[in-house]
Design a protein around this motif. Sequence first.
Motif, PDB file in Angstrom:
ATOM      1  N   GLY A  52      38.944  75.820  31.799  1.00  0.00           N
ATOM      2  CA  GLY A  52      40.389  76.034  31.923  1.00  0.00           C
ATOM      3  C   GLY A  52      40.762  77.492  31.685  1.00  0.00           C
ATOM      4  O   GLY A  52      41.589  78.058  32.396  1.00  0.00           O
ATOM      5  N   ASN A  53      40.128  78.117  30.693  1.00  0.00           N
ATOM      6  CA  ASN A  53      40.385  79.541  30.420  1.00  0.00           C
ATOM      7  C   ASN A  53      39.948  80.393  31.602  1.00  0.00           C
ATOM      8  O   ASN A  53      40.600  81.355  31.984  1.00  0.00           O
ATOM      9  N   LEU A  54      38.828  79.990  32.144  1.00  0.00           N
ATOM     10  CA  LEU A  54      38.258  80.743  33.241  1.00  0.00           C
ATOM     11  C   LEU A  54      39.155  80.667  34.468  1.00  0.00           C
ATOM     12  O   LEU A  54      39.374  81.650  35.159  1.00  0.00           O
ATOM     13  N   VAL A 114      50.159  91.437  35.367  1.00  0.00           N
ATOM     14  CA  VAL A 114      49.809  90.163  34.734  1.00  0.00           C
ATOM     15  C   VAL A 114      48.749  90.428  33.685  1.00  0.00           C
ATOM     16  O   VAL A 114      48.195  91.522  33.605  1.00  0.00           O
ATOM     17  N   ARG A 115      48.499  89.420  32.889  1.00  0.00           N
ATOM     18  CA  ARG A 115      47.466  89.597  31.863  1.00  0.00           C
ATOM     19  C   ARG A 115      46.688  88.324  31.687  1.00  0.00           C
ATOM     20  O   ARG A 115      47.156  87.221  31.995  1.00  0.00           O
ATOM     21  N   PHE A 116      45.472  88.501  31.208  1.00  0.00           N
ATOM     22  CA  PHE A 116      44.667  87.368  30.774  1.00  0.00           C
ATOM     23  C   PHE A 116      44.636  87.529  29.261  1.00  0.00           C
ATOM     24  O   PHE A 116      44.322  88.599  28.753  1.00  0.00           O
ATOM     25  N   ALA A 117      45.038  86.464  28.548  1.00  0.00           N
ATOM     26  CA  ALA A 117      45.229  86.601  27.099  1.00  0.00           C
ATOM     27  C   ALA A 117      44.438  85.554  26.313  1.00  0.00           C
ATOM     28  O   ALA A 117      45.014  84.695  25.658  1.00  0.00           O
ATOM     29  N   PRO A 118      43.126  85.607  26.395  1.00  0.00           N
ATOM     30  CA  PRO A 118      42.327  84.575  25.714  1.00  0.00           C
ATOM     31  C   PRO A 118      42.305  84.755  24.197  1.00  0.00           C
ATOM     32  O   PRO A 118      42.480  85.861  23.690  1.00  0.00           O
ATOM     33  N   SER A 119      42.104  83.659  23.516  1.00  0.00           N
ATOM     34  CA  SER A 119      41.891  83.698  22.064  1.00  0.00           C
ATOM     35  C   SER A 119      40.383  83.608  21.846  1.00  0.00           C
ATOM     36  O   SER A 119      39.749  82.681  22.353  1.00  0.00           O
ATOM     37  N   ILE A 166      43.392  90.446  23.893  1.00  0.00           N
ATOM     38  CA  ILE A 166      42.630  89.541  23.046  1.00  0.00           C
ATOM     39  C   ILE A 166      43.572  89.035  21.960  1.00  0.00           C
ATOM     40  O   ILE A 166      44.059  89.808  21.139  1.00  0.00           O
ATOM     41  N   GLU A 167      43.847  87.738  21.997  1.00  0.00           N
ATOM     42  CA  GLU A 167      44.798  87.161  21.044  1.00  0.00           C
ATOM     43  C   GLU A 167      44.049  86.678  19.807  1.00  0.00           C
ATOM     44  O   GLU A 167      43.689  85.507  19.692  1.00  0.00           O
ATOM     45  N   ASP A 168      43.835  87.621  18.922  1.00  0.00           N
ATOM     46  CA  ASP A 168      42.995  87.348  17.759  1.00  0.00           C
ATOM     47  C   ASP A 168      43.790  87.272  16.458  1.00  0.00           C
ATOM     48  O   ASP A 168      43.276  87.616  15.402  1.00  0.00           O
ATOM     49  N   ALA A 188      54.067  86.247  18.742  1.00  0.00           N
ATOM     50  CA  ALA A 188      53.226  87.417  19.021  1.00  0.00           C
ATOM     51  C   ALA A 188      52.983  87.546  20.527  1.00  0.00           C
ATOM     52  O   ALA A 188      53.034  88.634  21.100  1.00  0.00           O
ATOM     53  N   ASN A 189      52.747  86.398  21.153  1.00  0.00           N
ATOM     54  CA  ASN A 189      52.451  86.353  22.579  1.00  0.00           C
ATOM     55  C   ASN A 189      53.613  86.915  23.412  1.00  0.00           C
ATOM     56  O   ASN A 189      53.419  87.731  24.317  1.00  0.00           O
ATOM     57  N   ALA A 190      54.829  86.528  23.053  1.00  0.00           N
ATOM     58  CA  ALA A 190      55.995  87.000  23.825  1.00  0.00           C
ATOM     59  C   ALA A 190      56.278  88.475  23.549  1.00  0.00           C
ATOM     60  O   ALA A 190      56.576  89.244  24.473  1.00  0.00           O
ATOM     61  N   HIS A 212      54.608  88.714  35.204  1.00  0.00           N
ATOM     62  CA  HIS A 212      54.354  87.307  35.513  1.00  0.00           C
ATOM     63  C   HIS A 212      53.381  86.736  34.500  1.00  0.00           C
ATOM     64  O   HIS A 212      52.300  87.310  34.307  1.00  0.00           O
ATOM     65  N   VAL A 213      53.760  85.631  33.904  1.00  0.00           N
ATOM     66  CA  VAL A 213      52.863  84.952  32.981  1.00  0.00           C
ATOM     67  C   VAL A 213      52.304  83.722  33.691  1.00  0.00           C
ATOM     68  O   VAL A 213      53.030  82.772  33.968  1.00  0.00           O
ATOM     69  N   LEU A 214      51.033  83.803  34.040  1.00  0.00           N
ATOM     70  CA  LEU A 214      50.382  82.656  34.704  1.00  0.00           C
ATOM     71  C   LEU A 214      49.427  82.050  33.700  1.00  0.00           C
ATOM     72  O   LEU A 214      48.470  82.693  33.269  1.00  0.00           O
ATOM     73  N   ARG A 215      49.686  80.810  33.335  1.00  0.00           N
ATOM     74  CA  ARG A 215      48.851  80.190  32.312  1.00  0.00           C
ATOM     75  C   ARG A 215      48.843  78.683  32.510  1.00  0.00           C
ATOM     76  O   ARG A 215      49.541  78.161  33.378  1.00  0.00           O
ATOM     77  N   GLY A 216      48.065  78.009  31.681  1.00  0.00           N
ATOM     78  CA  GLY A 216      47.903  76.576  31.846  1.00  0.00           C
ATOM     79  C   GLY A 216      49.174  75.797  31.548  1.00  0.00           C
ATOM     80  O   GLY A 216      50.027  76.232  30.761  1.00  0.00           O
ATOM     81  N   VAL A 236      53.315  83.471  14.433  1.00  0.00           N
ATOM     82  CA  VAL A 236      52.818  82.333  15.222  1.00  0.00           C
ATOM     83  C   VAL A 236      52.549  82.786  16.649  1.00  0.00           C
ATOM     84  O   VAL A 236      53.081  83.787  17.118  1.00  0.00           O
ATOM     85  N   PHE A 237      51.742  81.996  17.313  1.00  0.00           N
ATOM     86  CA  PHE A 237      51.300  82.331  18.661  1.00  0.00           C
ATOM     87  C   PHE A 237      52.444  82.648  19.614  1.00  0.00           C
ATOM     88  O   PHE A 237      52.450  83.691  20.264  1.00  0.00           O
ATOM     89  N   ILE A 238      53.441  81.758  19.698  1.00  0.00           N
ATOM     90  CA  ILE A 238      54.475  81.974  20.724  1.00  0.00           C
ATOM     91  C   ILE A 238      55.235  83.284  20.500  1.00  0.00           C
ATOM     92  O   ILE A 238      55.666  83.918  21.452  1.00  0.00           O
TER      93      ILE A 238
END
Length: 505
Positions: free
Chosen positions: A21-23, A8-13, A44-46, A190-192, A202-206, A186-188
Amino acid sequence: MMHAAVRVRFAPSPTGRIHVGNLRTAVFNHLFARHNKGKLLLRIEDTDRERSTPEAEERLFEALRWMEIDWDEEGDDRFYRQSQHRDRHMEIVEEWLKKGIAYRSDRPTGLLGGGPGGKSSGRSSGGSGAGSAGASDAGGRAAGEAIWLKTEPEDLRYDDLILGKQSQPARQMQDFVLVRSNGVPVFIFANAVDDADMRVTHVLRGADHATNTFRQLLIYRALGVEAPRFGHMPLIVDKQGKKLSKREGDPESLIYLDEFRECGYLPEALFNFMALLGWSPEPHAGDDGEMIFREKLSRDELIAEFDLGRVGKAPAQFDTVKLGAMNYDYIVDRLNHDEGSLIAHLKQDVRDEGLDPDQFDDAQYGVLIREAAQRARTLKELIEKSRFFFLDRVEVNVGYKMVRKAFANDAVWSRLDATIAKLEGIAQSEWKRGRLETAIKKLAEELAGGKMGDIAQPVRILTTGGPASPPIDVTLELLGRQRTLDRLRDDDNRGRLKMNDTQGN
Ligand code: GLU
């Protein structure tokens, strides 16, 4: 549920402050990875260069360190930096352009309804491309053109690990942008691509990302890789059931990590609390068969028990009262296990408040935290509630009705003098809770028909400045003999109380 190789990953911007929520996302991913003995990666989604800042990035690392959320490093890099993979993202769209599954178009990208049939073609294009459509960049690309993924109408489905079966009907299918006209993916997209490259399972996100998932499924398909499993965590809401957001001017409205830190919430308390935002451990049956619902769990217990099957769909309420109570429990825990660090922390806060922290020793700090702070929710509140202990003198607040009431009867002054005389008789070495309590009880019997309050309340007011404080014996012990007697004799406060008494009636 065991997965052989959970990744899994944590992918904050790294933009702005860190919202709870990020936390929570970081906490859930951490627990899921550790529970399954898998890996937690950091990305890091920069890609949004305008909004991403090095400071925000530093804050993220600092937050993860503080919360003790460790991640796994792979290869030479400590984490994956999205902007460094721009070439890879562009390589993929170039390939898709060649294959004909992506195309360039200068139609406005912000509008929905820009599907295969060009449903939006009748709408105005806003300002975005109109004036610059003719210009070309070095690559020969028209400057106003974005790159779109071509789609065909079809029903889309996936089974969300938290939300259950999700579907999107064919009529909602439409082409969508992969790379904006300014050349930024776009985000979706690069993210994928990154999730695929990082072999995320597993992508666990809000839950706010749930609607992105359908388009991302199409991206995985185009990439020719199996999509990860998705689990969308419930929205975090306030007491009114509204999305948790900042109420300006309300000091109780905390939503950013730095605010919680500053107020003196402990990371272990926040971690435990965050874990319960949408998840709860399985209740145990107690001896008498009754179900026991636990809330306070150590990190190890959380890791052992965390299970996506017990994450609810319903919005998770951010209950600040619960957080406060939990924090106090963790403050006392810290006192028991790591007294030195807690007291050092508290002393620093006291110093920051302009007070002298060295007038108490560690044992006294122990009493202060355990007994004098009256279940303070945070270290800051603890200091607030104990401020009078640290001051040279206090100023009695005669504005309080309860203060005036305690001094309404003239008999109070003779009782006070008797109290002072009695306390003077207690030597410094005997100035302890038990001895003080006995003395006050005795005075109450002799002078006030056994009513402790008649003796204790005026003493409390003169020594603490107000009508509410910890038990009187604890208060006086901590204040010490000299300070107690000085405050009981303080002419200024006595004068104002007397004046107020005659004027007020
Ligand atoms: N950068 C995104 C965010 O912080 C990541 C979303 C995701 O986890 O896929 O919301």
